[in-house]
Write an enzyme that holds these catalytic residues in place. Structure first.
Site, PDB file in Angstrom:
ATOM      1  N   TRP A 129     -22.336 -32.339  10.638  1.00 52.84           N
ATOM      2  CA  TRP A 129     -23.270 -32.069   9.556  1.00 52.84           C
ATOM      3  C   TRP A 129     -22.683 -32.490   8.211  1.00 52.84           C
ATOM      4  O   TRP A 129     -21.517 -32.194   7.907  1.00 52.84           O
ATOM      5  CB  TRP A 129     -23.588 -30.569   9.498  1.00 52.84           C
ATOM      6  N   THR A 186     -44.850 -18.137  -0.350  1.00 51.16           N
ATOM      7  CA  THR A 186     -43.800 -19.151  -0.346  1.00 51.16           C
ATOM      8  C   THR A 186     -44.469 -20.478  -0.680  1.00 51.16           C
ATOM      9  O   THR A 186     -45.693 -20.610  -0.553  1.00 51.16           O
ATOM     10  CB  THR A 186     -43.148 -19.264   1.040  1.00 51.16           C
ATOM     11  N   LYS A 197     -27.566 -34.935   9.749  1.00 51.05           N
ATOM     12  CA  LYS A 197     -26.863 -34.831  11.032  1.00 51.05           C
ATOM     13  C   LYS A 197     -26.367 -36.216  11.434  1.00 51.05           C
ATOM     14  O   LYS A 197     -27.121 -37.027  11.944  1.00 51.05           O
ATOM     15  CB  LYS A 197     -27.800 -34.233  12.086  1.00 51.05           C
TER      16      LYS A 197
HETATM   17  P1  ADP Z   1     -39.607 -22.122  -1.791  1.00 55.66           P
HETATM   18  O1  ADP Z   1     -38.557 -23.063  -2.312  1.00 55.66           O
HETATM   19  O2  ADP Z   1     -39.973 -22.358  -0.368  1.00 55.66           O
HETATM   20  O3  ADP Z   1     -40.691 -21.875  -2.751  1.00 55.66           O
HETATM   21  P2  ADP Z   1     -38.113 -19.908  -2.590  1.00 55.66           P
HETATM   22  O4  ADP Z   1     -38.426 -20.135  -4.000  1.00 55.66           O
HETATM   23  O5  ADP Z   1     -38.176 -18.572  -2.038  1.00 55.66           O
HETATM   24  O6  ADP Z   1     -38.992 -20.717  -1.674  1.00 55.66           O
HETATM   25  O7  ADP Z   1     -36.746 -20.602  -2.300  1.00 55.66           O
HETATM   26  C1  ADP Z   1     -35.791 -20.108  -1.436  1.00 55.66           C
HETATM   27  C2  ADP Z   1     -34.811 -21.175  -1.068  1.00 55.66           C
HETATM   28  O8  ADP Z   1     -34.294 -21.824  -2.234  1.00 55.66           O
HETATM   29  C3  ADP Z   1     -33.602 -20.635  -0.370  1.00 55.66           C
HETATM   30  O9  ADP Z   1     -33.851 -20.408   0.990  1.00 55.66           O
HETATM   31  C4  ADP Z   1     -32.598 -21.757  -0.615  1.00 55.66           C
HETATM   32  O10 ADP Z   1     -32.780 -22.831   0.291  1.00 55.66           O
HETATM   33  C5  ADP Z   1     -32.957 -22.235  -1.994  1.00 55.66           C
HETATM   34  N1  ADP Z   1     -32.065 -21.641  -2.993  1.00 55.66           N
HETATM   35  C6  ADP Z   1     -32.314 -20.595  -3.795  1.00 55.66           C
HETATM   36  N2  ADP Z   1     -31.271 -20.353  -4.610  1.00 55.66           N
HETATM   37  C7  ADP Z   1     -30.319 -21.274  -4.303  1.00 55.66           C
HETATM   38  C8  ADP Z   1     -28.990 -21.544  -4.785  1.00 55.66           C
HETATM   39  N3  ADP Z   1     -28.427 -20.860  -5.760  1.00 55.66           N
HETATM   40  N4  ADP Z   1     -28.333 -22.564  -4.203  1.00 55.66           N
HETATM   41  C9  ADP Z   1     -28.871 -23.289  -3.208  1.00 55.66           C
HETATM   42  N5  ADP Z   1     -30.103 -23.086  -2.728  1.00 55.66           N
HETATM   43  C10 ADP Z   1     -30.829 -22.088  -3.270  1.00 55.66           C
END
Ligand code: ADP
Length: 548
Positions: free
Chosen positions: A450, A188, A445
């Protein structure tokens, strides 16, 4: 006593995907724009043979089952061969995001204990700098041919990828082993704390590829020409290197060339029909095509995910360019696909506006993903489209633990254990469409209520003079937090704070309208192209809202 099924117990292995593609789509092309500057063309049959040669070469270097093969590479055919050659031979493909801070790259390679590092020419200086900080790496392989090898390098015994391949005859049979064996690792991005490793298995990857290729998921087909803009170091390019093999379509790889002009030219030259990427990529591509008054001739559909797709972007793609937008949501911990916004027959009969309101949501869970929204006490909330809660998921391609961590991230819902908390806040409506309102750490918040930063960003992005917008929480003495809108204007646009705030009138409840607007020339993005809100909050830490 239960009667057992009498079907063959064939393990679901990643090698089966490329074997299938080689056999049934052998002459279908894989086209890559190389770091070296030229184009490379071959087909699935050749890709499978070279993946076998790579498996032989890695074995000759002494790699054994379970060893991690790190990559620092763009989307290209050699990276694809590493995906298959390593996983297929029971090694573990570990894609590292080269856009991370150098210290993080080294930290991740050490955490995964990579034995080999394969990297593109672009990253030679980075690897030379970090080599001594990555003691587990015994072999450095430069992903190029002899002609492009550096005359001098501080990397002792640097290997040449093409020489390793050429030395092998490909007389190698993909082995059978337990389908629960690890196939690859992705970390991640570590926006909070150290990055954490998600370890995918052969089984989870094959099931994810099956599920995501379905018509109402990404809908990949043998008649498509697919260009993944989403990097192969970002959750395995959302699984496309695997799902494209299942359907046996033509694959186009952009290499490091991901600016609007390069992408447009590649789309046109190769007849790309389908693509996938984060919203910021489309921002660049759309700016280029609009400025130069161009039209796509083959591009029909694109998946947008990774961050919320602004409705204004969706509208432009659909109405101005005739490109269907598939809004998808997922995360590294989910391989990544969770939900996709596609319509059923009843919904497809709705008015264009009503259809778009559904398509703007993050969508319905694809088969294989179970989801729920819960309150802070772990109780499931109703699917009524308004009850917002913490989004939790479970399924065969969702992680059950992180690499090297003994504590389980899983929680219980209504007393039933085994759910993964996503860290997203969402609603689910009565037809199963999930909508992310925020990441739990980005939600504003205000006086116990929210406010969704995504909603406010979407409104700002719909203003014709706004190029990009971000909303963050700003400290407020009375309300705890209030929204601050940070904007990049379109080039040459005249836009005042008051004009922006006026634009919100009637588009959202009055109490949710941002308290202030700041204009900037740049917004911070993460290594995967998402708005870096943590950094932005730090940048505006000392900002005083009007009247405070
Ligand atoms: P990181 O951003 O920590 O590298 P990821 O690439 O796995 O991790 O991202 C996952 C996060 O990205 C999700 O938990 C969510 O918050 C956000 N995300 C992914 N797709 C969408 C979407 N279509 N709309 C809104 N948020 C999204």
């Amino acid at each position: 006593m239960a009667l057992m099924g009498q079907m063959m117990a064939m393990p679901l292995l990643i090698s089966s995907l490329i074997k299938h593609a080689a056999r049934h789509a052998g002459d279908t092309e894989i086209v890559s724009k190389r770091v070296e500057g030229d184009m490379h063309r071959y087909n699935w049959r050749a890709a499978e043979k070279r993946s076998r040669q790579l498996a032989q070469a890695l074995a000759r270097l002494g790699c054994q089952a379970g060893d991690r093969i790190g990559t620092l590479a763009w989307n290209g055919y050699r990276h694809l061969e590493i995906y298959y050659g390593s996983s297929g031979s029971e090694l573990v493909c570990h894609t590292i995001n080269p856009r991370l801070f150098p210290e993080q790259v080294a930290w991740i390679a050490n955490d995964a204990q990579d034995l080999v590092l394969c990297f593109d020419l672009t990253f030679l200086p980075l690897v030379e700098k970090l080599a001594t900080q990555m003691p587990s790496i015994k072999h450095f392989i430069l992903m190029t041919d002899r002609a492009h090898m550096p005359a001098q390098t501080s990397l002792a015994g640097l290997l040449c990828y093409e020489e390793l391949i050429e030395a092998e005859d490909g007389a190698y049979t993909w082995p059978d082993f337990d389908e629960n064996t690890a196939s690859s690792i992705c970390y991640t991005s570590g926006t909070t704390g150290h990055p954490k490793g998600a370890v995918y298995s052969h089984r989870s990857s094959v099931l994810h590829a099956f599920g995501s290729a379905l018509p109402d998921a990404l809908g990949c087909s043998a008649r498509d020409v697919i260009l993944p803009v989403v990097p192969m170091f970002h959750v395995n390019a959302w699984g496309l290197p695997y799902s494209c093999a299942i359907v046996g379509c033509k694959l186009v790889m952009p290499g490091p060339h991901m600016d609007g002009k390069s992408l447009f030219e590649l789309f046109e030259a190769e007849g790309v029909t389908f693509s996938a990427g984060v919203p910021t990529v489309w921002l660049g591509l759309l700016t280029y095509v609009k400025t130069n008054q161009l039209k796509f001739s083959s591009f029909k559909r694109t998946v947008i995910g990774g961050s919320a797709c602004p409705p204004a972007m969706m509208k432009t793609l659909i109405e101005d360019f005739g490109v269907e937008v598939i809004h998808a949501w997922g995360m590294t911990e989910m391989s990544p696909l969770g939900t996709v916004s596609t319509l059923n027959a009843k919904q497809a009969g709705l008015s264009a506006d009503a259809q778009r309101r559904l398509l703007e949501k993050q969508g319905k869970a694809i088969y294989g993903v179970d989801m729920a929204v819960i309150d802070d006490d772990g109780h499931a909330l109703p699917w009524d489209g308004v009850s917002a809660g913490n989004l939790v998921v479970r399924g065969p391609w969702v992680i059950s633990s992180y690499f090297g961590q003994s504590t389980s991230p899983l929680i219980s819902v209504d007393g039933v254990p085994g759910w993964f908390p996503t860290g997203d806040v969402a609603t689910i409506d009565d037809e199963g469409f999930m909508q992310i309102t925020d990441r739990s750490k980005d939600v504003i918040k205000s006086g116990g209520e929210w406010i969704s930063s995504i909603d406010l960003e979407n409104i700002a992005m719909a203003h014709p003079d706004v190029h990009e917008a971000a909303v963050i929480a700003c400290a407020h003495p009375k309300w705890d937090e209030r929204p601050l809108l940070v904007i990049i204007k379109k080039p040459g646009a005249e836009l005042s704070r008051e004009q922006v705030l006026e634009f919100f009138e009637g588009r959202i409840a009055k109490w949710q309208i941002p308290d202030d607007v700041q204009f900037v020339t740049e917004l911070p993005h993460t290594a995967t192209g998402k708005l870096q809100k943590l950094k932005l909050r730090e940048q505006f830490k000392a900002h005083r809202l009007p009247g405070t």
